[in-house]
Design an enzyme around this catalytic site. Structure first.
Site, PDB file in Angstrom:
ATOM      1  N   LYS A   1      -4.373  -9.729  -7.066  1.00 40.24           N
ATOM      2  CA  LYS A   1      -5.598  -9.878  -6.268  1.00 40.24           C
ATOM      3  C   LYS A   1      -6.720  -8.981  -6.799  1.00 40.24           C
ATOM      4  O   LYS A   1      -6.464  -7.839  -7.176  1.00 40.24           O
ATOM      5  CB  LYS A   1      -5.252  -9.487  -4.823  1.00 40.24           C
ATOM      6  CG  LYS A   1      -6.269  -9.895  -3.792  1.00 40.24           C
ATOM      7  CD  LYS A   1      -5.819  -9.499  -2.394  1.00 40.24           C
ATOM      8  CE  LYS A   1      -5.964  -8.009  -2.152  1.00 40.24           C
ATOM      9  NZ  LYS A   1      -5.839  -7.614  -0.740  1.00 40.24           N
TER      10      LYS A   1
ATOM     11  N   LYS B   1     -10.896  -3.632  -4.509  1.00 40.10           N
ATOM     12  CA  LYS B   1     -11.741  -2.450  -4.679  1.00 40.10           C
ATOM     13  C   LYS B   1     -10.961  -1.298  -5.281  1.00 40.10           C
ATOM     14  O   LYS B   1     -11.519  -0.402  -5.888  1.00 40.10           O
ATOM     15  CB  LYS B   1     -12.188  -1.938  -3.305  1.00 40.10           C
ATOM     16  CG  LYS B   1     -13.075  -2.804  -2.508  1.00 40.10           C
ATOM     17  CD  LYS B   1     -13.128  -2.212  -1.084  1.00 40.10           C
ATOM     18  CE  LYS B   1     -13.869  -3.124  -0.137  1.00 40.10           C
ATOM     19  NZ  LYS B   1     -13.577  -2.829   1.257  1.00 40.10           N
TER      20      LYS B   1
ATOM     21  N   LYS C   1       0.825  -1.219   0.000  1.00 37.81           N
ATOM     22  CA  LYS C   1       0.000   0.000   0.000  1.00 37.81           C
ATOM     23  C   LYS C   1       0.852   1.258   0.000  1.00 37.81           C
ATOM     24  O   LYS C   1       0.462   2.271  -0.589  1.00 37.81           O
ATOM     25  CB  LYS C   1      -0.935   0.015   1.217  1.00 37.81           C
ATOM     26  CG  LYS C   1      -2.122  -0.914   1.079  1.00 37.81           C
ATOM     27  CD  LYS C   1      -3.222  -0.488   2.030  1.00 37.81           C
ATOM     28  CE  LYS C   1      -4.480  -1.308   1.830  1.00 37.81           C
ATOM     29  NZ  LYS C   1      -5.530  -0.967   2.778  1.00 37.81           N
TER      30      LYS C   1
HETATM   31  P1  AMP Z   1     -10.958  -5.243   2.694  1.00 36.05           P
HETATM   32  O1  AMP Z   1     -11.771  -4.904   1.520  1.00 36.05           O
HETATM   33  O2  AMP Z   1      -9.484  -5.131   2.430  1.00 36.05           O
HETATM   34  O3  AMP Z   1     -11.390  -4.586   3.953  1.00 36.05           O
HETATM   35  O4  AMP Z   1     -11.193  -6.802   2.929  1.00 36.05           O
HETATM   36  C1  AMP Z   1     -12.325  -7.319   3.608  1.00 36.05           C
HETATM   37  C2  AMP Z   1     -12.299  -8.824   3.606  1.00 36.05           C
HETATM   38  O5  AMP Z   1     -12.388  -9.313   2.265  1.00 36.05           O
HETATM   39  C3  AMP Z   1     -11.007  -9.433   4.201  1.00 36.05           C
HETATM   40  O6  AMP Z   1     -11.347 -10.599   4.929  1.00 36.05           O
HETATM   41  C4  AMP Z   1     -10.208  -9.788   2.976  1.00 36.05           C
HETATM   42  O7  AMP Z   1      -9.327 -10.862   3.225  1.00 36.05           O
HETATM   43  C5  AMP Z   1     -11.315 -10.201   1.997  1.00 36.05           C
HETATM   44  N1  AMP Z   1     -10.875 -10.001   0.605  1.00 36.05           N
HETATM   45  C6  AMP Z   1     -10.624  -8.819  -0.013  1.00 36.05           C
HETATM   46  N2  AMP Z   1     -10.233  -9.017  -1.290  1.00 36.05           N
HETATM   47  C7  AMP Z   1     -10.229 -10.368  -1.485  1.00 36.05           C
HETATM   48  C8  AMP Z   1      -9.930 -11.213  -2.589  1.00 36.05           C
HETATM   49  N3  AMP Z   1      -9.548 -10.707  -3.770  1.00 36.05           N
HETATM   50  N4  AMP Z   1     -10.057 -12.550  -2.414  1.00 36.05           N
HETATM   51  C9  AMP Z   1     -10.457 -13.070  -1.232  1.00 36.05           C
HETATM   52  N5  AMP Z   1     -10.753 -12.331  -0.156  1.00 36.05           N
HETATM   53  C10 AMP Z   1     -10.646 -10.995  -0.264  1.00 36.05           C
END
Ligand code: AMP
Ligand code: TRP
Length: 336
Positions: free
Chosen positions: A194, A197, A111
């Site tokens: 990956k 968002k 990041k």
């Molecule tokens: P975040 O959007 O970073 O707050 O992630 C929220 C949850 O979604 C966390 O448990 C992440 O591990 C999961 N997550 C986010 N992106 C992915 C992805 N591409 N594949 C699997 N899990 C994800």
């Protein structure tokens, strides 16, 4: 006792990786366990957020949790900044965690990019806030996608060091729960990156709010290779894009990867993509619609968050009081 805690950042659109890596599993867990799910707005501000957008994103992600099937009466659902104990415990943990531990965190490196000197102190200290989120409830299990595994290890290290330093078995060592067939959903444009968002390419991800046409378009355009489809998971090796799409199919259909391979053995990608589109529209369509309905009622969402925050504070306050006693921080309520 098992207590589940997890968090999600209110930054931009919820995407398929969030759903398959996190939300879908949270929904399953609510039937068997006590669960606390948090929209982590204090984590979001470790990078710049437009204030107006942050507030509406917090509501939108809350709508996403509810639309995915989380019941706000059964679970505690709230936003982090309404429960001050998270930030208070995070300070104590910043004094427990070591610089060397934080220096190893790959998410910070990703990041912060090349301009680490310019990253906020909060982005660097983020894992001690995450440890506080979990341990302020003495949660035992944390359902997350694979990308969060390293942060969970650090949480365990913090809990262990706190217990050792103060000579008390106070915090549990929480376990990650990495569940399902799509623990790391990859970008539709690049099977080695990956799905996120924050990816600049809209075509790289499926958002929970995408229309059926948008979903169809993105799947049609998804990168593939020129081989036909394999009959067993072994045939997906070294084919990152195919492996990703098959993982998504398995997770959305609740079939095993073997079953998905058998179903499409020898077929062309075009047939597979058509069925994947239909499946994605059936699963995600109702979620997107329900999200839109909930977002149009911010009063209701705010009530859910206020109620969840109050229930969360009732658990967090006595734990923080114990921590202050253990550390030796004097509070007037200790003097009664
Ligand atoms: P975040 O959007 O970073 O707050 O992630 C929220 C949850 O979604 C966390 O448990 C992440 O591990 C999961 N997550 C986010 N992106 C992915 C992805 N591409 N594949 C699997 N899990 C994800
Ligand atoms: N760091 C997590 C992410 O980026 C979000 C998060 C914050 C979290 N606190 C948490 C996840 C506590 C699980 C438990 O996805």
């Amino acid at each position: 006792m098992t207590l589940i805690f997890s968090g999600i950042q209110p930054t931009g659109n919820l995407q398929l990786g969030n759903y398959l890596g996190a939300l879908k599993n949270w929904v399953t867990l609510q039937h068997d366990y006590e669960c606390i799910y948090c929209v982590v707005d204090l984590h979001a501000v470790t990078v710049w957020q437009e204030p107006k957008e942050l507030a509406s994103n917090t509501r939108e992600v809350t709508a996403g949790l509810l639309a995915s099937g989380l019941d706000p009466r059964k679970n505690i659902i709230f936003n982090q900044s309404q429960v001050a104990q998270h930030a208070e415990l995070a300070w104590i943990f910043s004094c427990v965690a070591r610089l060397g531990w934080l220096n190893r965190m790959t998410q910070f490196k990703e990041k912060a990019g090349k301009k680490q000197e310019n990253a906020s102190v909060g982005l660097y200290a983020y894992p001690s806030l995450m440890a506080a989120d979990i341990l302020i409830y003495k949660a035992t299990h944390v359902p997350v996608g694979e990308d969060q595994k390293q942060h969970l290890e650090l949480t365990r290290d913090v809990a262990q060091k706190f217990n050792n330093d103060f000579g008390i078995e106070f915090f549990p060592l929480p376990e990650p729960l990495i569940l399902g067939h799509a623990t790391r959903v990859m970008s539709l444009r690049d099977g080695t990156k990956k799905m996120s968002k924050s990816d600049l390419s809209e075509a790289s991800r499926i958002n929970l709010t995408d229309t059926p046409d948008e979903i169809a378009h993105k799947i049609r355009k998804a990168k593939t290779d020129s081989d036909t489809l394999p009959g067993t998971p072994k045939g997906l090796e070294n084919r990152p894009e195919a492996a990703n799409l098959f993982g998504i199919f398995a997770a959305l259909s609740d079939l095993s990867l073997e079953e998905v391979c058998m179903k499409f053995d020898g077929a062309e990608f075009s047939k597979f993509k058509k069925e994947l589109t239909e499946l994605a529209v059936v699963v995600l369509g109702p979620i997107g619609k329900e999200m839109a309905r909930l977002v149009s009622d911010p009063g209701y969402l705010d009530k859910v968050l206020a109620d969840g925050s109050e229930r969360a504070r009732n658990i967090a306050a006595p734990v923080l009081k114990d921590v202050y006693d253990i550390v030796g921080l004097l509070r007037s309520d200790n003097l009664d």
